[in-house]
Design a protein around this motif. Structure first.
Motif, short mmCIF file in Angstrom:
data_model
loop_
_atom_site.label_atom_id
_atom_site.label_comp_id
_atom_site.label_asym_id
_atom_site.label_seq_id
_atom_site.Cartn_x
_atom_site.Cartn_y
_atom_site.Cartn_z
N LEU A 279 -6.05 39.93 -17.15
CA LEU A 279 -4.83 40.50 -17.72
C LEU A 279 -5.14 41.31 -18.99
O LEU A 279 -4.60 42.41 -19.18
N LEU A 280 -5.99 40.79 -19.84
CA LEU A 280 -6.37 41.51 -21.06
C LEU A 280 -7.14 42.79 -20.72
O LEU A 280 -6.99 43.81 -21.40
N ALA A 281 -7.95 42.73 -19.66
CA ALA A 281 -8.69 43.93 -19.23
C ALA A 281 -7.74 45.01 -18.74
O ALA A 281 -7.89 46.19 -19.08
N PHE A 282 -6.72 44.61 -17.98
CA PHE A 282 -5.73 45.59 -17.49
C PHE A 282 -4.87 46.11 -18.64
O PHE A 282 -4.44 47.27 -18.62
N LYS A 283 -4.59 45.25 -19.63
CA LYS A 283 -3.82 45.70 -20.80
C LYS A 283 -4.58 46.80 -21.53
O LYS A 283 -4.00 47.83 -21.94
N PHE A 284 -5.89 46.61 -21.69
CA PHE A 284 -6.72 47.64 -22.32
C PHE A 284 -6.78 48.89 -21.44
O PHE A 284 -6.73 50.03 -21.93
N LEU A 285 -6.87 48.68 -20.13
CA LEU A 285 -6.98 49.80 -19.19
C LEU A 285 -5.77 50.73 -19.28
O LEU A 285 -5.91 51.96 -19.21
N PHE A 286 -4.58 50.16 -19.47
CA PHE A 286 -3.35 50.96 -19.48
C PHE A 286 -2.85 51.23 -20.90
O PHE A 286 -1.75 51.77 -21.07
N SER A 287 -3.62 50.87 -21.93
CA SER A 287 -3.19 51.12 -23.30
C SER A 287 -3.36 52.59 -23.66
O SER A 287 -3.96 53.36 -22.90
N TYR A 288 -2.85 52.98 -24.85
CA TYR A 288 -2.95 54.39 -25.27
C TYR A 288 -4.40 54.84 -25.39
O TYR A 288 -4.73 55.98 -25.06
N GLY A 289 -5.27 53.94 -25.85
CA GLY A 289 -6.67 54.31 -26.02
C GLY A 289 -7.54 53.89 -24.85
O GLY A 289 -8.77 53.96 -24.93
N GLY A 290 -6.92 53.45 -23.76
CA GLY A 290 -7.67 52.96 -22.60
C GLY A 290 -8.24 54.08 -21.74
O GLY A 290 -7.92 55.26 -21.93
N PRO A 291 -9.07 53.72 -20.76
CA PRO A 291 -9.74 54.72 -19.90
C PRO A 291 -8.76 55.63 -19.15
O PRO A 291 -9.04 56.82 -18.99
N ILE A 292 -7.65 55.08 -18.68
CA ILE A 292 -6.71 55.90 -17.89
C ILE A 292 -6.12 57.00 -18.75
O ILE A 292 -6.07 58.18 -18.35
N ASN A 293 -5.67 56.67 -19.96
CA ASN A 293 -5.12 57.69 -20.85
C ASN A 293 -6.20 58.66 -21.34
O ASN A 293 -5.92 59.84 -21.58
N GLN A 294 -7.42 58.19 -21.48
CA GLN A 294 -8.51 59.09 -21.87
C GLN A 294 -8.75 60.14 -20.80
O GLN A 294 -9.00 61.32 -21.11
N ILE A 295 -8.67 59.73 -19.54
CA ILE A 295 -8.84 60.68 -18.43
C ILE A 295 -7.69 61.69 -18.43
O ILE A 295 -7.89 62.90 -18.23
N ILE A 296 -6.45 61.17 -18.64
CA ILE A 296 -5.27 62.05 -18.66
C ILE A 296 -5.37 63.08 -19.78
O ILE A 296 -5.12 64.28 -19.59
N VAL A 297 -5.77 62.62 -20.97
CA VAL A 297 -5.91 63.52 -22.12
C VAL A 297 -7.04 64.52 -21.88
O VAL A 297 -6.94 65.72 -22.23
N ALA A 298 -8.14 64.07 -21.28
CA ALA A 298 -9.27 64.95 -20.99
C ALA A 298 -8.89 66.06 -20.02
O ALA A 298 -9.46 67.16 -20.05
#
Length: 461
Positions: A279-298
């Motif tokens: 759960l903590l891993a998924f919270k980080f994954l979907f956070s503002y600074g997480g990998p998913i948002n980094q890909i979106i910003v990139a």
């Protein structure tokens, strides 16, 4: 409709008749006991062990006498005060300045419950004493002798070994399980919480806490919203987890799939990792600074608050799929074992008769799986209904507008935690926990009674 009414009337009539017969039978037995029992047996009603003493069963007489003596000592020393304290919950308020110790309502409630458990156990032993004394009288009249003390002890390691093995666990369950559960239930009928905590005296308030949940503007709207979402969450997550796990098991059961052990390893690894870490891993994954948002910003996009304060829909969807990720492996392993026990000739016969894949699945696979896994499925439903961790770790600590000390993804169990642990609304939290128990037990019992596991037990035997 007429048949339903007729069957209902017949059921109640048979029930009343059965109760009447049971009452008459009990009355007859008591009357027979009073007429036929000897004076020493009747004296056992006052002084336990007299009947056993008369018929030379000395060791039992001593045991029963000691039990009664201990009970009288307990009741005189504190039992009576504990029973009275249970109903009053204290009358003297503590005052440190005046050096008045006062009454602790919570301790008095706990000790009152304990006293009732002790009294109940004593009543059971008391009834057993009277029955045993009467049985000794009948045996004596028929020429039978009382067992020796050695034989009495030997029986507890032979024919009555279950009594020896279970006596201590039962006492432990009464003290460490029954007492806390009853305490929690009774707290729901008090005003314990908020500013009313020891040294303040607590009072009984009846069903006022439940009325607050339904009608009070502070609790009522929040309770209604969370209850609707909680029911929807439990149904959706249980259905999604079950069919995803079953589908994965069916896929891995096909002969054309190569390296089945390798493919099964991935879900098992996900299942082996502790849930809160996932759960903590998924919270980080979907956070503002997480990998998913980094890909979106990139890619030139703007960061998305998947779990933000106003992200109601996305948070709920993420919760459903994260719970699916955690729960599907266990369903897959369970389904794989049951599918391997299915009769393959049924599928071959259905295929010859022209039944398609969907028909074979719906008419053969599903009834068999529901019959085999319904208790587990109900356990999954209750677990999902009370899934505290899923939104606590993904989105804990957020309070939405329109909710009292809760967010739009909180379940009843999360709201209970927020109210009782973080904000001292213990009585409201206890009321919510009782509501949770009633809802889950009623739904589970209704579904189980209607399920093939209960109604068609012999079909798959």
């Amino acid at each position: 409709m007429d048949n339903i009414v007729r069957n209902k009337n017949k059921f109640f009539k048979n029930n009343v008749t059965k109760k009447k017969k049971n009452k008459e039978t009990k009355t007859k037995k008591i009357t027979e006991f009073w007429k036929k029992s000897s004076n020493p047996v009747k004296a056992s009603l006052v002084l336990m062990g007299i009947g056993h003493l008369k018929y030379k069963c000395f060791y039992k007489a001593i045991i029963y006498f000691m039990v009664e003596a201990l009970m009288i000592t307990y009741m005189i020393s504190r039992g009576i005060d504990d029973v009275i304290g249970f109903f009053t919950l204290g009358v003297v308020k503590a005052d440190a300045w005046a050096r008045i110790e006062g009454d602790d309502s919570i301790i008095m409630l706990l000790m009152g419950i304990f006293s009732f458990i002790v009294i109940t156990l004593f009543v059971v032993i008391y009834i057993q004493c009277i029955k045993d004394a009467y049985r000794l009288q009948l045996d004596y009249e028929n020429g039978k002798k009382c067992k020796t003390f050695k034989k009495f002890i030997a029986d507890f390691f032979d024919t009555k070994f279950h009594v020896t093995a279970l006596s201590l666990p039962v006492i432990g369950v009464c003290i460490f399980n029954v007492l806390p559960i009853v305490f929690m239930i009774l707290i729901a009928f008090t005003n314990y919480g908020g500013t009313i905590v020891p040294p303040e005296l607590i009072d009984w308030v009846g069903v006022k806490n439940f009325q607050k949940l339904l009608v009070l503007s502070k609790f009522g709207p929040t309770f209604a919203k969370i209850l609707k979402w909680n029911l929807l969450w439990a149904v959706l997550s249980t259905t999604l987890n079950y069919f995803a796990g079953l589908g994965l098991a069916l896929l891995l059961n096909k002969k054309c799939v190569k390296g089945k052990a390798f493919w099964r390893a991935f879900p098992v690894l996900a299942y082996a990792i502790p849930g809160f870490i996932t759960l903590l891993a998924f919270k980080f994954l979907f956070s503002y600074g997480g990998p998913i948002n980094q890909i979106i910003v990139a890619q030139g996009g703007k960061a998305i608050g998947f779990l933000d304060l106003d992200a109601k829909i996305s948070s709920r969807i993420i919760g459903l799929f994260v719970n699916c990720w955690i729960s599907v492996p266990s369903i897959m392993l369970l389904a794989t074992g049951h599918l391997s026990n299915m009769d393959k000739t049924l599928f071959e016969a259905a295929k010859i008769d022209g039944a398609g894949r969907f028909a074979r699945f719906w008419k053969l696979t599903m009834p068999f799986m529901l019959f085999s896994t319904m208790p587990v499925l109900l356990g999954q439903f209750i677990g999902n209904f009370n899934n505290f961790g899923i939104f606590y770790f993904l989105r804990g600590g957020l309070y939405n507008k329109g909710y009292f000390l809760a967010s739009d993804t909180d379940l009843l169990i999360n709201w209970l935690y927020n109210l009782s642990i973080d904000n001292n609304y213990y009585c409201i939290g206890a009321a919510i926990s009782l509501v949770i128990f009633i809802i889950t037990s009623a739904i589970s019992l209704f579904i189980y009674v209607k399920s093939p596991s209960y109604r068609e037990e012999d079909t798959f035997q």
